[in-house]
Enzyme design. Sequence first.
Site, short mmCIF file in Angstrom:
data_model
loop_
_atom_site.label_atom_id
_atom_site.label_comp_id
_atom_site.label_asym_id
_atom_site.label_seq_id
_atom_site.Cartn_x
_atom_site.Cartn_y
_atom_site.Cartn_z
N HIS A 113 0.86 -1.15 -0.15
CA HIS A 113 0.18 0.00 -0.07
C HIS A 113 0.99 1.19 0.00
O HIS A 113 0.31 2.36 0.24
CB HIS A 113 -1.02 0.11 1.51
CG HIS A 113 -1.58 -1.14 1.37
ND1 HIS A 113 -2.60 -1.70 0.38
CD2 HIS A 113 -1.62 -2.05 2.50
CE1 HIS A 113 -3.13 -2.75 0.89
NE2 HIS A 113 -2.62 -3.08 2.21
N HIS A 139 -6.85 -4.41 -1.60
CA HIS A 139 -6.11 -5.76 -1.42
C HIS A 139 -6.23 -6.46 -2.75
O HIS A 139 -6.10 -7.66 -2.87
CB HIS A 139 -6.33 -6.47 -0.26
CG HIS A 139 -6.36 -5.89 1.19
ND1 HIS A 139 -7.16 -5.14 1.86
CD2 HIS A 139 -5.13 -5.74 1.88
CE1 HIS A 139 -6.52 -4.65 2.92
NE2 HIS A 139 -5.38 -4.96 2.90
#
Lengths: 211, 333
Positions: free
Chosen positions: B56, B219
């Site tokens: 991320h 995700h």
Amino acid sequence: MAGAGIDAAALDRWIRAFAAAITEHEAELTRLDSAIGDADHGANMTRGLKAVVAKLDDGAATGPGALLKQTGMTLVSTVGGASGPLYGTFFLRMATAVGDTDTLDGAAFAAALRAGVEGVVARGKAEAGDKTMYDALAPAVDALDAALGGEDAAGALSAAAAAAAAGRDATTPMQARKGRASYLGERSVGHQDPGATSAALLVQAAADTLG
Amino acid sequence: MKKLINDPADVVTEALSGIAAAHPDLRVDLEHKIIYRSDAPVQGKVGLLSGGGSGHEPLHGGFVGPGMLDAACAGEVFTSPVPDQMLEATRGIDGGAGVLHIVKNYTGDVMNFEMAAELAAADTGVEVVSVVTNDDVAVQDSLYTAGRRGVGVTVLVEKLAGAAADEGRDLAGVAAIARRVNDAGRSMGMALTSCTVPAAGQPTFDLPEDEIEIGIGIHGEPGRRRVPLAPAREVAEMLVEPILADRDFTGDGGTLLFVNGMGGTPMLELYVMYREVSQILAKAGVGVARSLVGPYITSLEMAGCSVTLLQLDDELMRLWDAPVRTPGMRWGA
């Protein structure tokens, strides 16, 4: 298990068999998790159980309780994600239930297994039908308790493994209400839950090694 | 799989090692996979800790530094870090004023941080308060589910709570700012492509050339629904409409509009999206007082974007403008 009972060596065999099954099914777990999760269940469980087996090889833990505790702590420390705390808590609660006992009879093992599953519920707050590992574990402990009265050890554990497999299969039509699959809503329907799949491997490993 | 990696198993550690080499202001504990500001613990200041799966970036490690986080724990790609890491980091940043855990609402993150907070209480005596972010309007909130995901607003919580800690507020005060920001922010994301987790080796889902996913998280998971590819104008509508339906953003202080890239989308396209979103907001009577555009909370190489809207007030505006010096966000300092 009714005969000689389950000692640390037997639990060692069970956990190693679980580790071997996870490694063997890593690609399948990843594939299932790709469909409704984030494609990491196979890799995470394999990494954690490799660490667990390395600890077993060290041979530091002796009794059943110590061995289960070491397994739980190692999983919490190495798996990550939701599976780490859930499988870790499962083994830690089993360890607490076992206490200082050297050898478990069938009833004691079943009680420890139930304590482990209750730990999973306490940590994950899952209920039956949420499409989680609990959907494989709950029918397994119920089947084990029911079979202990009549069956021999091998038969009781086989019944538990069959119940876990049926529970795993039953997750396919469910809509997930917990974990990452829940974000998919209705799109989670039609996929087998990866957590229930690894949990069924855990129970099958018990049937293969402790019966 | 085509990636700039050596061995998939070493991606996280090697990236952390690169961060340590690139940023002398940071101290990296490779064993525990923790990034600290090099002067941690800062005596008398509330410590801010976050963490989560890797993939991320710049979240969270890129937001460690004065004005934001004191430390961040890195997990494997898309996998929460473990309690041992969080406990170690909590000890390492406590300057005597306690530690705030900023946790994105994902089952794994919440459980691991929960176990870490229990261990911190039992083993260290460090006071820990946790704030869970859950700003994703794509997910229907319910008592019976895992609830909404923590996405874009997490970046804003880390900035604003970091500024509040710098102003010398106590743990309860910093936690109150973090909760207020989470309550006042909403997000919605979309994907043009899937992404490939290095260990998995292939894209998490198939997305044909002419289709997009609406309501994704961070995700690489599929979203709530799949729709035909549409012009930016229509995609902007699909993202903004559910945000405005979920909360009133017409407050006096104006809003902060955050258009975030998912990792594989050029700034050129993000600014096209910013234009479309700001025009929709103007029509809806929503004022924009501050903006943030760029890849700040990503999903590996996924192409796509998310929109986060935060209702501001004078205090939040002041905290947003306060100096910050981190690899991922830097101004005024």
